[in-house]
Design a protein around this motif. Structure first.
Motif, PDB file in Angstrom:
ATOM      1  N   GLN A 235       0.828  -1.207   0.000  1.00  0.00           N
ATOM      2  CA  GLN A 235       0.000   0.000   0.000  1.00  0.00           C
ATOM      3  C   GLN A 235       0.864   1.260   0.000  1.00  0.00           C
ATOM      4  O   GLN A 235       0.510   2.262  -0.631  1.00  0.00           O
ATOM      5  CB  GLN A 235      -0.934  -0.007   1.212  1.00  0.00           C
ATOM      6  CG  GLN A 235      -1.898  -1.179   1.255  1.00  0.00           C
ATOM      7  CD  GLN A 235      -2.754  -1.267  -0.011  1.00  0.00           C
ATOM      8  OE1 GLN A 235      -3.261  -0.268  -0.502  1.00  0.00           O
ATOM      9  NE2 GLN A 235      -2.903  -2.468  -0.530  1.00  0.00           N
TER      10      GLN A 235
ATOM     11  N   ARG B 290      -7.377   0.079  -6.646  1.00  0.00           N
ATOM     12  CA  ARG B 290      -6.568   0.682  -5.577  1.00  0.00           C
ATOM     13  C   ARG B 290      -5.924   1.979  -6.066  1.00  0.00           C
ATOM     14  O   ARG B 290      -5.918   2.985  -5.357  1.00  0.00           O
ATOM     15  CB  ARG B 290      -5.473  -0.294  -5.109  1.00  0.00           C
ATOM     16  CG  ARG B 290      -5.973  -1.472  -4.324  1.00  0.00           C
ATOM     17  CD  ARG B 290      -6.681  -1.072  -3.037  1.00  0.00           C
ATOM     18  NE  ARG B 290      -5.827  -0.334  -2.126  1.00  0.00           N
ATOM     19  CZ  ARG B 290      -6.167   0.791  -1.530  1.00  0.00           C
ATOM     20  NH1 ARG B 290      -7.329   1.360  -1.768  1.00  0.00           N
ATOM     21  NH2 ARG B 290      -5.333   1.404  -0.680  1.00  0.00           N
TER      22      ARG B 290
ATOM     23  N   ILE C 285      -3.919   2.142   6.945  1.00  0.00           N
ATOM     24  CA  ILE C 285      -4.243   1.861   5.545  1.00  0.00           C
ATOM     25  C   ILE C 285      -5.702   2.236   5.313  1.00  0.00           C
ATOM     26  O   ILE C 285      -6.603   1.660   5.922  1.00  0.00           O
ATOM     27  CB  ILE C 285      -4.022   0.375   5.214  1.00  0.00           C
ATOM     28  CG1 ILE C 285      -2.590  -0.031   5.552  1.00  0.00           C
ATOM     29  CG2 ILE C 285      -4.342   0.099   3.754  1.00  0.00           C
ATOM     30  CD1 ILE C 285      -2.330  -1.522   5.482  1.00  0.00           C
TER      31      ILE C 285
END
Length: 250
Positions: A16, A79, A240
C-alpha cells in the motif's frame, strides 16, 4: 537518488505504501511530487498480473516475446483509482503513468529491471520512481537451503548493484519491499520483536534508508527508521485507508 527498503510481516502495508508512492510521484512539486511517472515490478502476484512485459497499469497487452498474454480476472486497478481520487489526480492518467510488469522467477526479475533501464534511457527524465514488490520473494523460491545460500546472495547482490546504478544514472528513487523471517535466537534476548529482514548484509549494505514496519493496536501500523545516514531513529504511526496510506500519529 538511492534505494529505500521497507520490510515487515504481512498486512503491515508494504504494498500500500508502494502504490501510494506511485500516485504521489505524479503530483506537482507544490504538492510534494515530481510531476513524473513510476515503474512497478510485481514479484508476489499482488495485482493478479499474468503478462510478462512492461505495460501501463490499465493496458491490456496482446503479446510479448511470443507469449499469448491476457489480463487476469482478479486484476485490481481500483486501488490506484481510489488513491488518485484522494489526491485529486485523474484516475485514467494515474493508471497510464504507472508502468507495471509481473516477474515469475529471479532471472525474469533481472530481465525486467534491464527492460526498465532501457525505458528510462528512452524517456530520460520522465520516470522518477521504480518499485519492486518484493525484492526477495522469488529468490527465496529459486534458491532453497544453506547449500544454495551463497549463490542466492551473489545473484541478489548483482541485482541490487544494478538497481543502484540505475538510480544514480537516471536520477530515479528505488523503493523495494522486503519480507521478514523469525529469528530462532531472538526470543532468548531482550529484543521485543525477534523478526529480522531477509537478505542479510547484502540488502543491508545496498539500502541507503531502511524502514521497519509493524502492526500496532487495531488498524494502526508503526514505521520505524531502522537505518538512515540522514535521519535519526524515530517512529511514526499510520493506517491503511481506501485512499492509501494516511498519517494517524496525531
Amino acid at each position: 537518488m538511492s534505494i529505500t527498503e521497507a520490510f515487515g510481516e504481512y498486512r503491515t502495508g508494504k504494498t500500500q505504501i508502494a502504490l501510494t508512492l506511485c500516485v504521489q510521484v505524479q503530483l506537482p512539486q507544490s504538492m510534494g511530487g515530481s510531476s513524473s511517472k513510476a515503474a512497478f515490478i510485481d514479484t508476489e502476484g499482488t495485482h493478479g498480473l499474468v503478462y510478462q512485459g512492461l505495460f501501463p497499469f490499465h493496458a491490456t497487452p496482446s503479446n510479448s516475446s511470443g507469449f499469448s498474454l491476457r489480463r487476469a480476472p482478479q486484476f485490481r486497478p481500483e486501488r490506484i483509482r481510489a488513491i488518485a481520487q484522494r489526491f485529486g489526480v485523474d484516475e485514467e492518467a494515474a493508471l497510464e503513468n504507472i508502468l507495471v510488469a509481473r516477474a515469475f522467477n529471479s532471472d525474469h526479475q533481472m530481465e525486467l529491471i534491464t527492460d526498465v533501464a532501457a525505458r528510462f534511457a528512452e524517456e530520460r527524465g520522465v520516470y522518477r520512481l521504480l518499485v519492486i514488490d518484493s525484492i526477495i520473494a522469488l529468490f527465496r523460491c529459486d534458491y532453497s537451503g544453506r547449500g544454495e545460500l551463497a549463490e542466492r546472495q551473489q545473484r541478489l547482490n548483482l541485482m541490487l548493484n544494478r538497481l543502484m546504478k540505475i538510480s544514480e544514472e537516471y536520477n530515479v528513487a528505488v523503493f523495494i519491499t522486503n519480507q521478514v523471517t523469525a529469528d530462532p535466537g531472538g526470543g532468548m534476548t531482550f529484543v521485543a520483536d525477534p523478526k529480522k529482514p531477509v537478505g542479510g548484509h547484502v540488502i543491508a549494505h545496498a539500502s541507503t534508508t531502511r524502514l521497519s514496519l509493524r502492526k500496532g493496536r487495531g488498524e494502526e501500523r508503526i514505521a520505524k527508521i531502522y537505518d538512515s545516514p540522514e535521519c535519526p531513529e524515530g517512529e511514526a504511526s499510520y493506517a491503511i485507508s481506501s485512499g492509501g496510506i494516511i498519517d494517524v500519529s496525531g
